[in-house]
Design an enzyme around this catalytic site. Structure first.
Site, short mmCIF file in Angstrom:
data_model
loop_
_atom_site.label_atom_id
_atom_site.label_comp_id
_atom_site.label_asym_id
_atom_site.label_seq_id
_atom_site.Cartn_x
_atom_site.Cartn_y
_atom_site.Cartn_z
N SER A 180 37.69 45.94 44.90
CA SER A 180 38.37 45.22 45.98
C SER A 180 38.95 46.22 46.96
O SER A 180 39.21 47.38 46.60
CB SER A 180 39.49 44.36 45.40
N TYR A 195 46.87 43.03 39.81
CA TYR A 195 45.53 42.93 40.39
C TYR A 195 45.17 44.23 41.10
O TYR A 195 44.08 44.78 40.90
CB TYR A 195 45.47 41.76 41.37
N LYS A 199 42.05 46.78 39.99
CA LYS A 199 40.93 47.11 40.86
C LYS A 199 40.88 48.60 41.20
O LYS A 199 39.79 49.18 41.35
CB LYS A 199 40.99 46.26 42.14
#
Length: 290
Positions: A180, A195, A199
């Site tokens: 991402s 998150y 990533k």
């Protein structure tokens, strides 16, 4: 005589535009074709994973669709098959599998089944992932661990099985980890430390594996999407409020969120021989200037 010559020339000019139109066929580099390749996609029951498997099927590949629920994989395959048949004369060979990517045993069993069913695997895309928002000081530790289990450990477990398989059989495999833009920037206003951390770890893991396996002919790269109108983002906006999207758009140079289908060309390039010297790279769809 001059009058006749001018008339003949005019008639010829009028006919010329028609000839290329009658003979024209769509052309592209043959290296972009995925015919003869088998592509495995985790998280392909919805969202980006489904888009990637669609792109592979349209490019001639056979494919394994993996989701935590078998019904999601089957539904995805039905939709992809109908779409490909409606746009081409091709019926793709796709198979559905259920697997919890955070379970080592399930990943091992699923990989073994895929190799047995298809005979060989050429490309693996790890698109399974989750996202949620918590203020760091309020983050339940069990939720933090689940985020890393799915996004990071799930990617590693499949990467490990694929790498071992390719090394043991002397194959030149192609691993694409879905990371991402959040591996590089801290987006706002949502608070998603877990998150972002997961990533960032996926991207660095990809470069590490590229370094370890590159000399054996195994390529490893990461695809880092920006804001996409995926099912995950749609669910997030419904929970957090659609006003967040307007705030995001202010930081996007193109002034809009992308549709997941806009990454189909990118993933086919990464999976195909057209990117034969791409290794250890992060392909970023866009980076917010934060």
């Amino acid at each position: 005589m001059n009058h006749l010559i001018r008339r003949a020339t005019s008639a010829t000019v009028l006919r010329r535009p028609l000839q290329p139109l009658l003979r024209h066929t769509l052309m592209t580099l043959p290296a972009f074709s995925l015919e003869g390749k088998t592509c495995v996609v985790t998280g392909a029951g919805r969202g980006l994973g489904k888009e990637f498997l669609t792109a592979f099927a349209k490019s001639g590949a056979r494919g394994a669709c993996i989701d935590i629920a078998l019904k999601n994989s089957q539904s995805s395959i039905k939709h992809i098959t109908e779409h490909v048949q409606s746009t081409t004369s091709h019926t793709p060979e796709l198979r559905a599998y259920a697997c919890d990517v955070a379970s080592e045993k399930q990943v091992q069993d699923t990989w073994e089944s895929i190799v047995s069913d298809f005979g060989q695997v050429d490309v693996l895309v790890t698109a399974a992932g989750i996202v949620e928002n918590f203020e760091a000081e309020k983050y339940p530790f069990d939720r933090w661990k689940k985020m890393l289990d799915v996004n990071l450990n799930g990617s590693f477990l499949f990467a490990k099985e694929a790498g071992k398989y390719w090394l043991d059989h002397g194959l030149k495999g192609n691993l694409i980890l879905v990371s991402s833009m959040s591996s590089m920037v801290c987006v706002r206003p949502q608070k998603q430390a877990a998150y972002n951390a997961s990533k960032a770890a996926v991207s660095l893991m990809g470069r590490s594996l590229a370094t370890e396996w590159g000399s054996k002919g195994i390529r490893v790269n990461s695809l880092c999407p920006g804001y996409m109108k995926t099912d995950l983002i749609i669910d997030l906006l419904e929970h957090e409020g659609n006003h967040i999207e307007a705030n995001w758009v202010k930081d996007i140079p193109m002034g809009r969120l992308a549709h997941p289908s806009e990454l189909q060309g990118t993933i086919v390039w990464m999976a195909s021989d057209a990117s034969s010297y791409l290794n250890g790279s992060d392909i970023v769809s866009f980076l917010c200037p934060l």
